[in-house]
Design a protein around this motif. Sequence first.
Motif, PDB file in Angstrom:
ATOM      1  N   VAL A 138     -34.897  10.502 -20.473  1.00 47.60           N
ATOM      2  CA  VAL A 138     -36.139  11.000 -20.554  1.00 47.60           C
ATOM      3  C   VAL A 138     -36.863  10.872 -19.056  1.00 47.60           C
ATOM      4  O   VAL A 138     -36.847   9.798 -18.684  1.00 47.60           O
ATOM      5  N   ILE A 139     -37.349  12.044 -18.424  1.00 49.01           N
ATOM      6  CA  ILE A 139     -37.790  11.928 -17.260  1.00 49.01           C
ATOM      7  C   ILE A 139     -39.470  11.800 -17.083  1.00 49.01           C
ATOM      8  O   ILE A 139     -39.853  12.868 -17.894  1.00 49.01           O
ATOM      9  N   GLN A 140     -39.979  10.948 -16.559  1.00 52.85           N
ATOM     10  CA  GLN A 140     -41.442  11.230 -16.309  1.00 52.85           C
ATOM     11  C   GLN A 140     -41.794  11.171 -14.874  1.00 52.85           C
ATOM     12  O   GLN A 140     -41.430  10.624 -13.938  1.00 52.85           O
ATOM     13  N   VAL A 141     -42.528  12.343 -14.794  1.00 54.60           N
ATOM     14  CA  VAL A 141     -43.080  12.580 -13.249  1.00 54.60           C
ATOM     15  C   VAL A 141     -44.620  11.927 -13.072  1.00 54.60           C
ATOM     16  O   VAL A 141     -45.458  12.217 -13.909  1.00 54.60           O
ATOM     17  N   GLN A 142     -44.619  10.916 -12.258  1.00 55.18           N
ATOM     18  CA  GLN A 142     -45.856  10.172 -12.319  1.00 55.18           C
ATOM     19  C   GLN A 142     -46.718  10.863 -11.034  1.00 55.18           C
ATOM     20  O   GLN A 142     -46.265  10.894  -9.852  1.00 55.18           O
ATOM     21  N   THR A 143     -47.802  11.271 -11.570  1.00 54.41           N
ATOM     22  CA  THR A 143     -48.909  11.846 -10.701  1.00 54.41           C
ATOM     23  C   THR A 143     -49.954  11.091 -10.451  1.00 54.41           C
ATOM     24  O   THR A 143     -51.233  11.587 -10.055  1.00 54.41           O
ATOM     25  N   LYS A 144     -49.747   9.739 -10.941  1.00 59.00           N
ATOM     26  CA  LYS A 144     -50.879   8.701 -10.771  1.00 59.00           C
ATOM     27  C   LYS A 144     -50.211   7.486 -10.471  1.00 59.00           C
ATOM     28  O   LYS A 144     -49.208   7.021 -11.157  1.00 59.00           O
ATOM     29  N   SER A 145     -50.557   6.894  -9.380  1.00 58.70           N
ATOM     30  CA  SER A 145     -50.099   5.507  -8.814  1.00 58.70           C
ATOM     31  C   SER A 145     -50.964   4.339  -9.365  1.00 58.70           C
ATOM     32  O   SER A 145     -52.299   4.486  -9.478  1.00 58.70           O
ATOM     33  N   PHE A 146     -50.595   2.990  -9.408  1.00 59.64           N
ATOM     34  CA  PHE A 146     -51.167   2.081  -9.829  1.00 59.64           C
ATOM     35  C   PHE A 146     -51.414   1.062  -8.385  1.00 59.64           C
ATOM     36  O   PHE A 146     -51.699  -0.266  -8.787  1.00 59.64           O
ATOM     37  N   GLU A 147     -50.794   1.300  -7.445  1.00 58.31           N
ATOM     38  CA  GLU A 147     -50.943   0.551  -6.286  1.00 58.31           C
ATOM     39  C   GLU A 147     -51.596   1.538  -5.141  1.00 58.31           C
ATOM     40  O   GLU A 147     -50.755   2.458  -5.002  1.00 58.31           O
ATOM     41  N   ALA A 148     -52.182   1.124  -4.491  1.00 56.80           N
ATOM     42  CA  ALA A 148     -52.969   2.171  -3.270  1.00 56.80           C
ATOM     43  C   ALA A 148     -51.911   2.599  -2.400  1.00 56.80           C
ATOM     44  O   ALA A 148     -51.887   3.639  -1.567  1.00 56.80           O
ATOM     45  N   ASP A 149     -50.767   1.898  -2.113  1.00 56.22           N
ATOM     46  CA  ASP A 149     -49.720   2.187  -1.040  1.00 56.22           C
ATOM     47  C   ASP A 149     -48.514   2.932  -1.634  1.00 56.22           C
ATOM     48  O   ASP A 149     -47.489   3.187  -0.740  1.00 56.22           O
ATOM     49  N   TRP A 150     -48.503   3.286  -2.822  1.00 55.27           N
ATOM     50  CA  TRP A 150     -47.392   3.903  -3.463  1.00 55.27           C
ATOM     51  C   TRP A 150     -47.230   5.375  -2.878  1.00 55.27           C
ATOM     52  O   TRP A 150     -48.345   5.935  -2.568  1.00 55.27           O
ATOM     53  N   LYS A 151     -45.972   5.723  -2.601  1.00 55.35           N
ATOM     54  CA  LYS A 151     -45.877   7.329  -2.235  1.00 55.35           C
ATOM     55  C   LYS A 151     -45.962   8.215  -3.220  1.00 55.35           C
ATOM     56  O   LYS A 151     -45.001   8.713  -3.701  1.00 55.35           O
ATOM     57  N   LEU A 152     -47.145   8.491  -3.601  1.00 56.59           N
ATOM     58  CA  LEU A 152     -47.367   9.293  -4.850  1.00 56.59           C
ATOM     59  C   LEU A 152     -47.116  10.681  -4.621  1.00 56.59           C
ATOM     60  O   LEU A 152     -46.692  11.372  -5.451  1.00 56.59           O
ATOM     61  N   ILE A 153     -47.823  11.417  -3.455  1.00 58.98           N
ATOM     62  CA  ILE A 153     -47.459  12.807  -3.396  1.00 58.98           C
ATOM     63  C   ILE A 153     -46.788  13.006  -1.985  1.00 58.98           C
ATOM     64  O   ILE A 153     -46.578  12.231  -1.236  1.00 58.98           O
ATOM     65  N   PRO A 154     -46.125  14.202  -2.092  1.00 59.53           N
ATOM     66  CA  PRO A 154     -45.367  14.481  -0.736  1.00 59.53           C
ATOM     67  C   PRO A 154     -46.471  14.699   0.389  1.00 59.53           C
ATOM     68  O   PRO A 154     -47.935  15.048   0.047  1.00 59.53           O
ATOM     69  N   GLU A 155     -46.019  14.525   1.685  1.00 58.88           N
ATOM     70  CA  GLU A 155     -47.056  14.477   2.740  1.00 58.88           C
ATOM     71  C   GLU A 155     -47.642  15.663   2.922  1.00 58.88           C
ATOM     72  O   GLU A 155     -48.828  15.821   3.431  1.00 58.88           O
ATOM     73  N   TYR A 156     -47.079  16.586   2.841  1.00 59.54           N
ATOM     74  CA  TYR A 156     -47.636  18.193   2.961  1.00 59.54           C
ATOM     75  C   TYR A 156     -49.000  18.238   2.012  1.00 59.54           C
ATOM     76  O   TYR A 156     -49.958  19.007   2.451  1.00 59.54           O
ATOM     77  N   LEU A 157     -49.084  17.597   0.908  1.00 62.92           N
ATOM     78  CA  LEU A 157     -50.189  17.835   0.016  1.00 62.92           C
ATOM     79  C   LEU A 157     -51.594  17.136   0.539  1.00 62.92           C
ATOM     80  O   LEU A 157     -52.449  17.381   0.149  1.00 62.92           O
ATOM     81  N   LYS A 158     -51.259  16.534   1.759  1.00 61.09           N
ATOM     82  CA  LYS A 158     -52.437  15.756   2.316  1.00 61.09           C
ATOM     83  C   LYS A 158     -53.299  16.695   3.369  1.00 61.09           C
ATOM     84  O   LYS A 158     -54.318  16.329   3.679  1.00 61.09           O
ATOM     85  N   ALA A 159     -52.677  17.808   3.364  1.00 65.17           N
ATOM     86  CA  ALA A 159     -53.499  18.853   4.271  1.00 65.17           C
ATOM     87  C   ALA A 159     -54.595  19.295   3.556  1.00 65.17           C
ATOM     88  O   ALA A 159     -55.034  19.127   2.408  1.00 65.17           O
ATOM     89  N   PRO A 160     -55.686  20.032   4.449  1.00 67.98           N
ATOM     90  CA  PRO A 160     -56.796  20.363   3.895  1.00 67.98           C
ATOM     91  C   PRO A 160     -56.777  21.274   2.789  1.00 67.98           C
ATOM     92  O   PRO A 160     -57.722  21.208   1.882  1.00 67.98           O
ATOM     93  N   LYS A 161     -55.917  22.373   2.728  1.00 65.24           N
ATOM     94  CA  LYS A 161     -55.732  23.136   1.857  1.00 65.24           C
ATOM     95  C   LYS A 161     -55.572  22.792   0.299  1.00 65.24           C
ATOM     96  O   LYS A 161     -56.081  23.415  -0.574  1.00 65.24           O
ATOM     97  N   TYR A 162     -55.120  21.456   0.535  1.00 66.64           N
ATOM     98  CA  TYR A 162     -54.904  20.574  -0.745  1.00 66.64           C
ATOM     99  C   TYR A 162     -56.153  19.634  -1.265  1.00 66.64           C
ATOM    100  O   TYR A 162     -55.923  18.882  -1.828  1.00 66.64           O
ATOM    101  N   GLU A 163     -56.852  19.448  -0.259  1.00 70.06           N
ATOM    102  CA  GLU A 163     -58.160  18.605  -0.434  1.00 70.06           C
ATOM    103  C   GLU A 163     -57.658  17.265  -0.071  1.00 70.06           C
ATOM    104  O   GLU A 163     -58.110  16.217  -0.878  1.00 70.06           O
ATOM    105  N   GLY A 164     -56.706  17.175   0.656  1.00 69.30           N
ATOM    106  CA  GLY A 164     -55.680  15.483   0.785  1.00 69.30           C
ATOM    107  C   GLY A 164     -54.813  15.267  -0.397  1.00 69.30           C
ATOM    108  O   GLY A 164     -54.322  14.152  -0.379  1.00 69.30           O
ATOM    109  N   GLY A 165     -54.833  15.986  -1.453  1.00 70.25           N
ATOM    110  CA  GLY A 165     -53.796  15.995  -2.473  1.00 70.25           C
ATOM    111  C   GLY A 165     -53.962  15.053  -3.504  1.00 70.25           C
ATOM    112  O   GLY A 165     -53.806  15.245  -4.729  1.00 70.25           O
TER     113      GLY A 165
END
Length: 384
Positions: A126-153
């Motif tokens: 069973v696969i779970q895609v995690q879209t919430k992190s429980f540590e501030a330094d986890w690599k939660l999202i792809p880098e490109y989502l940090k762009a203004p278009k995505y409001e920082g993601g």
Amino acid sequence: MRINNFMISNILSKDITQRLNAITTAALFFIGMLVAPVGIVSAASLPAGTTGVKWNPGHYYTIQNWANDDPIYMAKVYKELKATPALRGMQMRFLWGWIEKSPGVYDFSIIDKHLEKLAPMGKRLVIQVQTKSFEADWKLIPEYLKAPKYEGGAFAFRDWGSNTIDGRNIKLWNPYVRDRLIALFKALGQRYNSHPHVEGIGMIETALGQSVTPLTTAQTDKWFDNLIVVHQKMRTFFPNTMTIQEINYPRDYLKQIATAIVKMGGALGCPDVYPDEPGLNYSGTPKGAYHYFSQLSGTVPIAPTVEKVNYLNTRGDKKGHVPTVQELLVFARDELKSNYIFWQRLPEYVDNVLEVMNFTNQKSTPSGGLKAACPTAYPSCIKN
């Protein structure tokens, strides 16, 4: 809260047959129908046009994401799975940022690696895609989502009463973030929906966390509307695979989510099994998450997770007591009326879990004593 009925009605994918191999599987389907009971087909491979959903309820490990690449830890996991018939497989968690390297470029190698181990044992993933992190330094999202278009993601949040940043959650109210998440599930569906050993795919809890920058009502409403849209799309990408949404908080949105999950034929999970947790057990208005589990069991799959904190206390505020594994099992089985239970595999508790898994009640049926009837929201169930 309103339900987006137009989106919810768009359940069945029109391109299922394009993703399943009709030529090589039609004969196997015919043979399977000869030997299987009505409503159950063999899942040696999935034939084109199959409308049923893979259905192998029971007990599964949950593997923490830090352990996915730990060879010593995983060697113990595979040994235990092989030796314990009541454990039907495992749930693994993957941060979005780990598997999408750049827009539309995905690395599924770690998933494939574990499937190669599980399949020969007859165990499932069973696969779970995690879209919430429980540590501030986890690599939660792809880098490109940090762009203004995505409001920082993603937005930073604090735990209640905390003065530090305790994690991040995605800005799902943003339509571009939503669409990129949909694209990820589409790619996953194309690769894994027809795999007989991929039992389910899901998303993490609905609790947003206390945003460092308070969210507006419009942002929160849109976040949950878009969560439902993502799940509608996920159902079309995984027509033959259980799709799970974990629910816990905020209670104001749970009825909206549960109603939508029923309409689309999804599954309900929960990140905790807390027998005495007031908020999850709340019977007033709006009702707590556990109300929907017991009410909807038999209609949709029910699949809670026992986490580390649940082994420690029956309440999140630690005002309850330390439960036994058997006590957690009885609550999840009899009160939540679960079809699946995911047990977080922790070294300090694994022996207790394995002991219970070897009790007669867990060994006597494939579902380990859990509810095994095909949910009425499914057109049929595919049993391996």
